[in-house]
Design a protein around this motif. Structure first.
Motif, PDB file in Angstrom:
ATOM      1  N   SER A  32       0.809  -1.221   0.000  1.00 40.77           N
ATOM      2  CA  SER A  32       0.000   0.000   0.000  1.00 40.77           C
ATOM      3  C   SER A  32       0.843   1.272   0.000  1.00 40.77           C
ATOM      4  N   VAL A  33       2.106   1.156  -0.294  1.00 42.84           N
ATOM      5  CA  VAL A  33       2.983   2.327  -0.398  1.00 42.84           C
ATOM      6  C   VAL A  33       3.539   2.394  -1.807  1.00 42.84           C
ATOM      7  N   LYS A  34       3.833   3.595  -2.253  1.00 45.93           N
ATOM      8  CA  LYS A  34       4.397   3.778  -3.585  1.00 45.93           C
ATOM      9  C   LYS A  34       5.911   3.929  -3.488  1.00 45.93           C
ATOM     10  N   SER A  35       6.595   3.419  -4.493  1.00 47.00           N
ATOM     11  CA  SER A  35       8.038   3.608  -4.576  1.00 47.00           C
ATOM     12  C   SER A  35       8.315   4.587  -5.714  1.00 47.00           C
ATOM     13  N   VAL A  36       9.493   5.186  -5.694  1.00 47.69           N
ATOM     14  CA  VAL A  36       9.830   6.189  -6.701  1.00 47.69           C
ATOM     15  C   VAL A  36      11.047   5.724  -7.485  1.00 47.69           C
ATOM     16  N   ARG A  92       8.960   8.783 -11.494  1.00 45.66           N
ATOM     17  CA  ARG A  92       7.762   7.966 -11.666  1.00 45.66           C
ATOM     18  C   ARG A  92       7.466   7.261 -10.347  1.00 45.66           C
ATOM     19  N   TYR A  93       6.223   7.351  -9.913  1.00 44.48           N
ATOM     20  CA  TYR A  93       5.773   6.695  -8.686  1.00 44.48           C
ATOM     21  C   TYR A  93       4.897   5.514  -9.069  1.00 44.48           C
ATOM     22  N   THR A  94       5.127   4.386  -8.436  1.00 51.33           N
ATOM     23  CA  THR A  94       4.345   3.201  -8.762  1.00 51.33           C
ATOM     24  C   THR A  94       4.120   2.357  -7.509  1.00 51.33           C
ATOM     25  N   TRP A  95       3.068   1.554  -7.538  1.00 54.71           N
ATOM     26  CA  TRP A  95       2.759   0.671  -6.423  1.00 54.71           C
ATOM     27  C   TRP A  95       3.729  -0.497  -6.405  1.00 54.71           C
ATOM     28  N   GLY A  96       3.991  -1.021  -5.223  1.00 55.54           N
ATOM     29  CA  GLY A  96       4.897  -2.161  -5.093  1.00 55.54           C
ATOM     30  C   GLY A  96       4.140  -3.461  -4.922  1.00 55.54           C
ATOM     31  N   MET A  97       4.783  -4.540  -5.310  1.00 58.34           N
ATOM     32  CA  MET A  97       4.227  -5.870  -5.120  1.00 58.34           C
ATOM     33  C   MET A  97       5.341  -6.783  -4.628  1.00 58.34           C
ATOM     34  N   ALA A  98       4.993  -7.731  -3.788  1.00 56.45           N
ATOM     35  CA  ALA A  98       5.957  -8.697  -3.271  1.00 56.45           C
ATOM     36  C   ALA A  98       5.495 -10.093  -3.679  1.00 56.45           C
TER      37      ALA A  98
END
Length: 55
Positions: free
Chosen positions: A20-24, A32-38
């Motif tokens: 639920s946090v965005k990485s840059v 560019r900011y995007t959602w993370g997935m594990a």
């Protein structure tokens, strides 16, 4: 980035978590900011002991 072929018959269980946090990421003056997935994938024979799958 080229993708490697994954032998899915060796993976016993897989789990994907939406973060639920965005990485840059940045290139030059552009960000560019995007959602993370594990991803967690494991190999097992009897579902008692396991090891990380190499994906």
């Amino acid at each position: 980035m080229p993708y490697r072929s994954v032998s899915s018959h060796k993976i016993s269980q897989a789990f994907v978590e939406f973060q639920s946090v965005k990485s840059v990421g940045g290139l030059g003056d552009c960000r560019r900011y995007t959602w993370g997935m594990a991803l967690l994938a494991v190999e097992t024979i009897d579902f008692t002991f396991f090891r990380d799958a190499n994906v």
